[in-house]
Design a protein around this motif. Structure first.
Motif, PDB file in Angstrom:
ATOM      1  N   GLU A  48       0.814  -1.214   0.000  1.00 37.90           N
ATOM      2  CA  GLU A  48       0.000   0.000   0.000  1.00 37.90           C
ATOM      3  C   GLU A  48       0.849   1.267   0.000  1.00 37.90           C
ATOM      4  N   ASP A  49       2.029   1.210   0.632  1.00 35.45           N
ATOM      5  CA  ASP A  49       2.856   2.413   0.710  1.00 35.45           C
ATOM      6  C   ASP A  49       3.491   2.773  -0.631  1.00 35.45           C
ATOM      7  N   LEU A  50       3.414   1.867  -1.605  1.00 36.80           N
ATOM      8  CA  LEU A  50       3.966   2.138  -2.929  1.00 36.80           C
ATOM      9  C   LEU A  50       2.866   2.419  -3.949  1.00 36.80           C
ATOM     10  N   ALA A  51       1.645   2.609  -3.476  1.00 30.36           N
ATOM     11  CA  ALA A  51       0.506   2.824  -4.372  1.00 30.36           C
ATOM     12  C   ALA A  51      -0.282   4.048  -3.925  1.00 30.36           C
ATOM     13  N   ARG A  52      -0.871   4.726  -4.897  1.00 29.55           N
ATOM     14  CA  ARG A  52      -1.755   5.855  -4.591  1.00 29.55           C
ATOM     15  C   ARG A  52      -2.877   5.891  -5.626  1.00 29.55           C
ATOM     16  N   PRO A  53      -4.032   6.423  -5.236  1.00 33.68           N
ATOM     17  CA  PRO A  53      -5.157   6.475  -6.178  1.00 33.68           C
ATOM     18  C   PRO A  53      -4.828   7.323  -7.403  1.00 33.68           C
ATOM     19  N   GLY A  54      -5.310   6.860  -8.552  1.00 32.61           N
ATOM     20  CA  GLY A  54      -5.120   7.587  -9.798  1.00 32.61           C
ATOM     21  C   GLY A  54      -6.422   8.190 -10.291  1.00 32.61           C
ATOM     22  N   THR A  55      -6.485   8.426 -11.574  1.00 30.98           N
ATOM     23  CA  THR A  55      -7.658   9.060 -12.170  1.00 30.98           C
ATOM     24  C   THR A  55      -8.759   8.033 -12.421  1.00 30.98           C
ATOM     25  N   PRO A  56     -10.011   8.484 -12.524  1.00 33.40           N
ATOM     26  CA  PRO A  56     -11.104   7.552 -12.844  1.00 33.40           C
ATOM     27  C   PRO A  56     -10.852   6.848 -14.177  1.00 33.40           C
ATOM     28  N   VAL A  57     -11.303   5.607 -14.259  1.00 27.36           N
ATOM     29  CA  VAL A  57     -11.063   4.814 -15.463  1.00 27.36           C
ATOM     30  C   VAL A  57     -12.236   3.869 -15.684  1.00 27.36           C
ATOM     31  N   ASP A  58     -12.527   3.615 -16.940  1.00 30.37           N
ATOM     32  CA  ASP A  58     -13.563   2.651 -17.318  1.00 30.37           C
ATOM     33  C   ASP A  58     -12.870   1.351 -17.717  1.00 30.37           C
ATOM     34  N   PRO A  59     -13.021   0.282 -16.935  1.00 30.04           N
ATOM     35  CA  PRO A  59     -12.336  -0.976 -17.274  1.00 30.04           C
ATOM     36  C   PRO A  59     -12.674  -1.484 -18.671  1.00 30.04           C
ATOM     37  N   PHE A  60     -13.916  -1.300 -19.107  1.00 29.42           N
ATOM     38  CA  PHE A  60     -14.293  -1.773 -20.441  1.00 29.42           C
ATOM     39  C   PHE A  60     -13.568  -0.977 -21.522  1.00 29.42           C
ATOM     40  N   ALA A  61     -13.473   0.339 -21.348  1.00 32.24           N
ATOM     41  CA  ALA A  61     -12.757   1.157 -22.327  1.00 32.24           C
ATOM     42  C   ALA A  61     -11.275   0.802 -22.350  1.00 32.24           C
ATOM     43  N   ALA A  62     -10.688   0.586 -21.170  1.00 35.23           N
ATOM     44  CA  ALA A  62      -9.272   0.216 -21.108  1.00 35.23           C
ATOM     45  C   ALA A  62      -9.030  -1.123 -21.793  1.00 35.23           C
ATOM     46  N   ALA A  63      -9.947  -2.072 -21.601  1.00 35.20           N
ATOM     47  CA  ALA A  63      -9.793  -3.387 -22.229  1.00 35.20           C
ATOM     48  C   ALA A  63      -9.890  -3.278 -23.749  1.00 35.20           C
ATOM     49  N   ARG A  64     -10.786  -2.430 -24.241  1.00 36.97           N
ATOM     50  CA  ARG A  64     -10.920  -2.273 -25.694  1.00 36.97           C
ATOM     51  C   ARG A  64      -9.641  -1.714 -26.314  1.00 36.97           C
ATOM     52  N   VAL A  65      -8.953  -0.860 -25.579  1.00 34.95           N
ATOM     53  CA  VAL A  65      -7.758  -0.216 -26.121  1.00 34.95           C
ATOM     54  C   VAL A  65      -6.514  -1.088 -25.963  1.00 34.95           C
ATOM     55  N   HIS A  66      -6.347  -1.709 -24.788  1.00 35.49           N
ATOM     56  CA  HIS A  66      -5.055  -2.316 -24.456  1.00 35.49           C
ATOM     57  C   HIS A  66      -5.035  -3.842 -24.363  1.00 35.49           C
ATOM     58  N   LEU A  67      -6.172  -4.489 -24.117  1.00 34.32           N
ATOM     59  CA  LEU A  67      -6.126  -5.908 -23.764  1.00 34.32           C
ATOM     60  C   LEU A  67      -5.594  -6.782 -24.897  1.00 34.32           C
ATOM     61  N   ALA A  68      -5.996  -6.496 -26.119  1.00 31.60           N
ATOM     62  CA  ALA A  68      -5.596  -7.361 -27.237  1.00 31.60           C
ATOM     63  C   ALA A  68      -4.082  -7.400 -27.419  1.00 31.60           C
ATOM     64  N   GLY A  69      -3.401  -6.291 -27.157  1.00 29.40           N
ATOM     65  CA  GLY A  69      -1.958  -6.251 -27.380  1.00 29.40           C
ATOM     66  C   GLY A  69      -1.120  -6.372 -26.131  1.00 29.40           C
ATOM     67  N   ALA A  70      -1.746  -6.664 -24.992  1.00 22.35           N
ATOM     68  CA  ALA A  70      -1.003  -6.726 -23.733  1.00 22.35           C
ATOM     69  C   ALA A  70      -0.106  -7.959 -23.686  1.00 22.35           C
ATOM     70  N   LEU A  71       1.055  -7.797 -23.054  1.00 18.28           N
ATOM     71  CA  LEU A  71       2.005  -8.900 -22.891  1.00 18.28           C
ATOM     72  C   LEU A  71       1.586  -9.752 -21.701  1.00 18.28           C
ATOM     73  N   ALA A  72       1.330 -11.028 -21.952  1.00 17.69           N
ATOM     74  CA  ALA A  72       0.923 -11.941 -20.881  1.00 17.69           C
ATOM     75  C   ALA A  72       2.154 -12.466 -20.154  1.00 17.69           C
ATOM     76  N   PRO A  73       2.037 -12.741 -18.857  1.00 12.39           N
ATOM     77  CA  PRO A  73       3.198 -13.226 -18.097  1.00 12.39           C
ATOM     78  C   PRO A  73       3.466 -14.704 -18.341  1.00 12.39           C
ATOM     79  N   ALA A  74       4.682 -15.110 -18.024  1.00 13.84           N
ATOM     80  CA  ALA A  74       5.027 -16.531 -18.053  1.00 13.84           C
ATOM     81  C   ALA A  74       4.335 -17.251 -16.900  1.00 13.84           C
ATOM     82  N   VAL A  75       4.227 -18.559 -17.019  1.00 12.16           N
ATOM     83  CA  VAL A  75       3.565 -19.360 -15.990  1.00 12.16           C
ATOM     84  C   VAL A  75       4.619 -20.140 -15.210  1.00 12.16           C
ATOM     85  N   PRO A  76       4.675 -19.990 -13.880  1.00 14.32           N
ATOM     86  CA  PRO A  76       5.650 -20.748 -13.083  1.00 14.32           C
ATOM     87  C   PRO A  76       5.422 -22.248 -13.218  1.00 14.32           C
TER      88      PRO A  76
END
Length: 468
Positions: A312-340
């Motif tokens: 929590e000490d390394l995080a702070r609230p940001g600006t309002p965001v619409d998860p659906f709008a963010a997914a439309r813009v970024h989700l398709a090209g996002a880099l997925a993590p490796a699986v342990p």
């Protein structure tokens, strides 16, 4: 996710998946009846599993273990080899399915980088106690489990829970013991959850090894995190909120898929929206879930597995965001993590997706999202959390869905985390985490007021005991 992507995903099953799962089923049947009384058929099932590993580094050890167990000589090393072999086979199934999923979605995934050196040793005597209890379970089999065998785990699990570094095996074995206890005597059950219990047994054996494999490296990252959705994992003594989000790194670079997990101990009388109060030590995260705003992080550790080590000490609230709008813009090209390595299991596949333009269809098999083109995606309504406002009715009336693609029982399905739907002719978004700071539905608020605040009562009683 488009209809053509779903058609590719639902196409031909990866080669060898069905055969691999048959091997696992044979092993699970042998474990259910106990390794102390294997007949020819179940001994052959262990041999078949070992045979499938003959071309791998585990091959010789698995073959020896299958032979010794069939002969009645059951040592810890033999059980570890068989548990490792089962884990490896399911890991191969996981990799085949995830490769097909990434190809269908056009998703890029990072490669797992093994870490050099040994992991630190934690509580080796406690881990030995874990292996001893799991050894007894394997010899006895699920059908032979009684109250005495379950009770034998109590002291060991209490000691594990007291050691923070061993929390993963502690919670896992606590959950297994609770399920066995609730069904004792297991011999009277009409149907065993053989696959589930074998999964927990094998994972317990892996986690109980001294100097288990490290989880991978961790870098510090800064940037903007947009939470797409959250799922709650609960059992009688623990709750975990696992948020799935998008990280936009400071200074540029690809957007990355990340997870944020926070956990707390609980008792089985704390249910429904009240469980969120147990996570009150994470106000920034809970505020982002309930208020739909981004989180700015600065120097927060990010594991190779895509898990942010939340502080929590390394995080702070940001600006309002619409998860659906963010997914439309970024989700398709996002880099997925490796699986342990130890997380490579088909049921652990949980890939964020955005679904739009579908028609919700109900039939005898449940609810499905018809994306057109003759393919429909089953909706896993059983995973909806009672701690949030998302209901089967809202999902069935939805026009867009943020969810997790999962694979179970031989098919793909989606677990809804949030939906867009029509309420009084207006499009509204409803998410699992909307009640992270408390319910907003007046009926639920009144019901909670009548029932009282179980968390506050238990904390007050605990404080009174500590003051004595």
């Amino acid at each position: 996710m488009l209809a053509v992507q779903l058609a590719e995903l639902n196409g031909a099953e990866p080669a060898g998946v069905a055969q691999a799962l048959e091997l696992v089923t044979g092993f699970d049947d042998a474990l259910a009846h106990g390794f102390a009384r294997l007949g020819e058929e179940r001994s052959a099932a262990l041999g078949a599993l070992a045979g499938a590993l003959s071309g791998t580094p585990l091959g010789a050890r698995a073959a020896e273990a299958a032979e010794k167990v069939a002969a009645g000589s059951i040592a810890d090393d033999h059980l570890v080899a068989l548990a490792g072999g089962r884990t490896a086979v399911l890991g191969a199934v996981h990799d085949a399915l995830l490769t097909g999923l990434d190809a269908a979605l056009g998703r890029t995934r990072a490669e797992w980088a093994p870490q050099a050196g040994e992991a630190p040793a934690y509580g080796e005597n406690l881990l030995a106690g874990c292996r001893s209890w799991l050894h007894e379970l394997a010899i006895t089999g699920w059908r032979g489990v009684d109250h005495d065998l379950v009770a034998a785990s109590g002291q060991m699990i209490d000691a594990l829970l007291a050691e923070p570094a061993l929390r993963r095996p502690a919670v896992l074995l606590d959950g297994l013991a609770a399920e066995l206890r609730a069904n004792c005597p297991v011999a009277t059950m009409d149907r065993l959850p053989a696959r589930r219990w074998a999964d927990m047994w094998a994972r317990g054996m892996m986690l109980a090894q001294p100097r288990a494999l490290p989880e991978g490296g961790a870098d510090t990252v800064s940037g903007r995190v947009t939470v797409l959705g959250v799922e709650l994992h609960e059992h009688g003594t623990a709750v975990q909120a696992q948020a799935h989000g998008l990280l936009e790194p400071t200074g540029g670079g690809p957007v990355r898929l990340v997870r944020i997990s926070v956990s707390a101990a609980k008792v089985d009388t704390i249910l429904g929206p009240a469980v969120w109060r147990l996570l009150g030590g994470c106000p920034v995260l809970l505020g982002a879930l309930a208020g739909h705003h981004a989180v700015e992080i600065d120097g927060m550790p990010l594991r190779d597995s895509g898990d942010l080590v939340w502080r929590e000490d390394l995080a702070r609230p940001g600006t309002p965001v619409d998860p659906f709008a963010a997914a439309r813009v970024h989700l398709a090209g996002a880099l997925a993590p490796a699986v342990p390595p130890l997380d490579r299991h088909p049921v652990r596949i949980a890939e964020p997706v955005l679904l739009e333009g579908y028609k919700a269809v109900k039939d005898d098999d449940g609810l499905r999202f018809d994306l057109g083109g003759g393919d429909a995606l089953p909706v896993d309504l059983d995973r909806l959390s009672p701690s949030g406002p998302l209901t089967p009715q809202l999902v069935a009336a939805s026009t867009a869905c943020l969810g997790l693609l999962r694979w179970d029982a031989g098919e793909w399905s989606v677990q809804p985390l949030g939906v867009q739907t029509k309420v009084k002719r207006e499009t509204v978004a409803v998410h699992n985490g909307d009640w992270a700071l408390g319910p907003t539905d007046p009926k639920v608020v009144k019901a909670e007021a009548r029932a009282g605040d179980a968390v506050a009562v238990l904390r007050e009683r605990a404080g009174r005991l500590l003051r004595k």
